[in-house]
Scaffold this motif. Structure first.
Motif, PDB file in Angstrom:
ATOM      1  N   UNK A 171       0.827  -1.192   0.000  1.00 31.74           N
ATOM      2  CA  UNK A 171       0.000   0.000   0.000  1.00 31.74           C
ATOM      3  C   UNK A 171       0.874   1.259   0.000  1.00 31.74           C
ATOM      4  N   UNK A 172       0.251   2.410  -0.262  1.00 32.86           N
ATOM      5  CA  UNK A 172       0.984   3.670  -0.254  1.00 32.86           C
ATOM      6  C   UNK A 172       1.391   4.033   1.169  1.00 32.86           C
ATOM      7  N   UNK A 173       2.631   4.480   1.320  1.00 31.17           N
ATOM      8  CA  UNK A 173       3.124   4.920   2.617  1.00 31.17           C
ATOM      9  C   UNK A 173       2.685   6.358   2.896  1.00 31.17           C
ATOM     10  N   UNK A 174       2.976   6.828   4.104  1.00 31.93           N
ATOM     11  CA  UNK A 174       2.679   8.216   4.443  1.00 31.93           C
ATOM     12  C   UNK A 174       3.400   9.170   3.493  1.00 31.93           C
ATOM     13  N   UNK A 175       4.671   8.880   3.200  1.00 32.22           N
ATOM     14  CA  UNK A 175       5.430   9.752   2.295  1.00 32.22           C
ATOM     15  C   UNK A 175       4.894   9.665   0.867  1.00 32.22           C
ATOM     16  N   UNK A 176       4.448   8.495   0.425  1.00 31.17           N
ATOM     17  CA  UNK A 176       3.830   8.375  -0.895  1.00 31.17           C
ATOM     18  C   UNK A 176       2.616   9.285  -1.004  1.00 31.17           C
ATOM     19  N   UNK A 177       1.871   9.369   0.074  1.00 31.75           N
ATOM     20  CA  UNK A 177       0.624  10.133   0.058  1.00 31.75           C
ATOM     21  C   UNK A 177       0.840  11.638   0.068  1.00 31.75           C
ATOM     22  N   UNK A 178       2.090  12.072   0.281  1.00 28.60           N
ATOM     23  CA  UNK A 178       2.382  13.499   0.254  1.00 28.60           C
ATOM     24  C   UNK A 178       2.574  14.021  -1.170  1.00 28.60           C
ATOM     25  N   UNK A 179       2.621  13.120  -2.144  1.00 28.54           N
ATOM     26  CA  UNK A 179       2.797  13.517  -3.542  1.00 28.54           C
ATOM     27  C   UNK A 179       1.542  14.253  -4.016  1.00 28.54           C
TER      28      UNK A 179
END
Length: 354
Positions: free
Chosen positions: A322-330
């Motif tokens: 799944x998307x990580x917290x940092x991935x979701x900041x994109x």
């Protein structure tokens, strides 16, 4: 019925969570008391020693639930090998309450292209691979478990709750040698922290909660279930910049005593385990590869007097990075890292009551 309940107890002793390859789920042994002779959990004042072994080899990459077969075809897949051992000692304060201490020991190896010369064919035309390693104890767990119903009067079904503490005893900054090429393609060695998937610890204290139970459904057959969640309040390992993540696992299945007089039983169930992208307590910053694995888990248990052996082989049905917290900041929502998973795991547990 008595022997079935004892064997169900051994199903609880099989490790709840495994190292999953690049998904850095550190194995945690379930800390319940075992059903003893069908009359109770561990008897008042009784001890039990348990040792377990687990093996996995991960190399298949996923983004979400989509496998990336080109990684294997191109030879750019990341390969992890993990041999994990755990040693546990439990003491029954009384027939309903027991305390357990678990110490893991891990022996890991990791091979990749990108961490060393790189994935590029131009830079690394021979696809030369190197290895990094980690060996040593992991994070200790101390857990107390309590059977809610009186085990002496509830032989056909019961459930227990447990609370635990995880101590950061494992090395969370294991260093390795990484082989690099300078601009003149001359090799040099860079020493730095190994990948999070083979770090022995995460540097943080944690608190765990678990629930487990069993219920007889028909002759020689009992349903079992357990769940586990580890809360990790610490945000980031200051030495490595890696996240200190929560962890979870759950199992449900059926145990069937095929040879009651021989102490032989078979089990079949399902399990899920993984790392959430967002922690329940604290922040979720730092580098992590969250995801989960859903597996089918066949097993066999053999018991003779005070000795018991249990073996299971969970086989992955769903793997989801799944998307990580940092991935979701994109801002564009396009960032989504990958992770490598194993097809299956092998687990063997031996226990001795005294």
């Amino acid at each position: 019925m008595k022997r079935i309940l004892f064997l169900i107890g051994l199903v609880f002793s099989i490790t709840q969570a495994y190292s999953q390859g690049c998904i850095a789920v550190r194995h945690m042994a379930c800390a319940s008391g075992r059903v003893n002779n069908g009359t109770s959990t561990m008897l008042d004042g009784q001890w039990q020693f348990t040792t377990g072994y687990r093996y996995l080899h991960s190399y298949k990459h996923f983004v979400g639930t989509e496998e990336q077969p080109q990684r294997v075809a191109e030879g750019t897949d990341v390969r992890n090998w993990s041999h994990s051992f755990d040693f546990g000692l439990s003491y029954a304060v009384n027939d309903r309450l027991n305390i357990a201490l678990n110490m893991p020991y891990n022996d890991n190896a990791r091979s990749s292209l990108y961490e060393h010369y790189g994935n590029s064919v131009e830079v690394n035309p021979e696809r030369k691979r190197f290895f990094t390693y980690s060996r040593g104890i992991g994070d200790l767990r101390l857990t107390s478990t309590y059977w809610v119903l009186d085990p002496n009067t509830h032989l056909k079904g019961n459930f227990a709750i447990g609370l635990g503490v995880k101590a950061p005893t494992g090395d969370a900054n294991v260093q390795g040698d990484f082989y690099k090429l300078d601009k003149n393609k001359k090799e040099y060695i860079l020493s730095k922290a190994v990948d999070q998937s083979i770090q022995l610890g995460d540097s943080g204290w944690g608190a765990s909660i678990e629930i487990q139970g069993y219920q007889s459904v028909f002759k020689n057959a009992t349903v079992y279930y357990n769940g586990f969640y580890l809360f990790s309040p610490k945000g980031v390992n200051e030495q490595t910049g890696l996240s200190v993540p929560d962890q979870f696992a759950g199992r449900i299945g059926m145990n069937y005593n095929i040879l009651p007089k021989k102490g032989l039983a078979l089990s079949l169930g399902g399990r899920v385990e993984g790392l959430p992208a967002i922690d329940a307590i604290g922040n979720s910053e730092g580098s992590r590869r969250p995801g989960y694995i859903v597996s089918i888990e066949p097993g066999v248990v053999w018991m003779n007097s005070r000795h018991t052996v249990a073996v299971s082989t969970p086989y992955a049905l769903i793997r989801n990075r799944i998307k990580s917290w940092s991935d979701r900041q994109d801002p564009a929502g396009l960032k989504h890292g990958d992770a490598a998973f194993a097809d299956y795991f092998v687990s063997a547990t031996y226990s001795y009551r005294f």
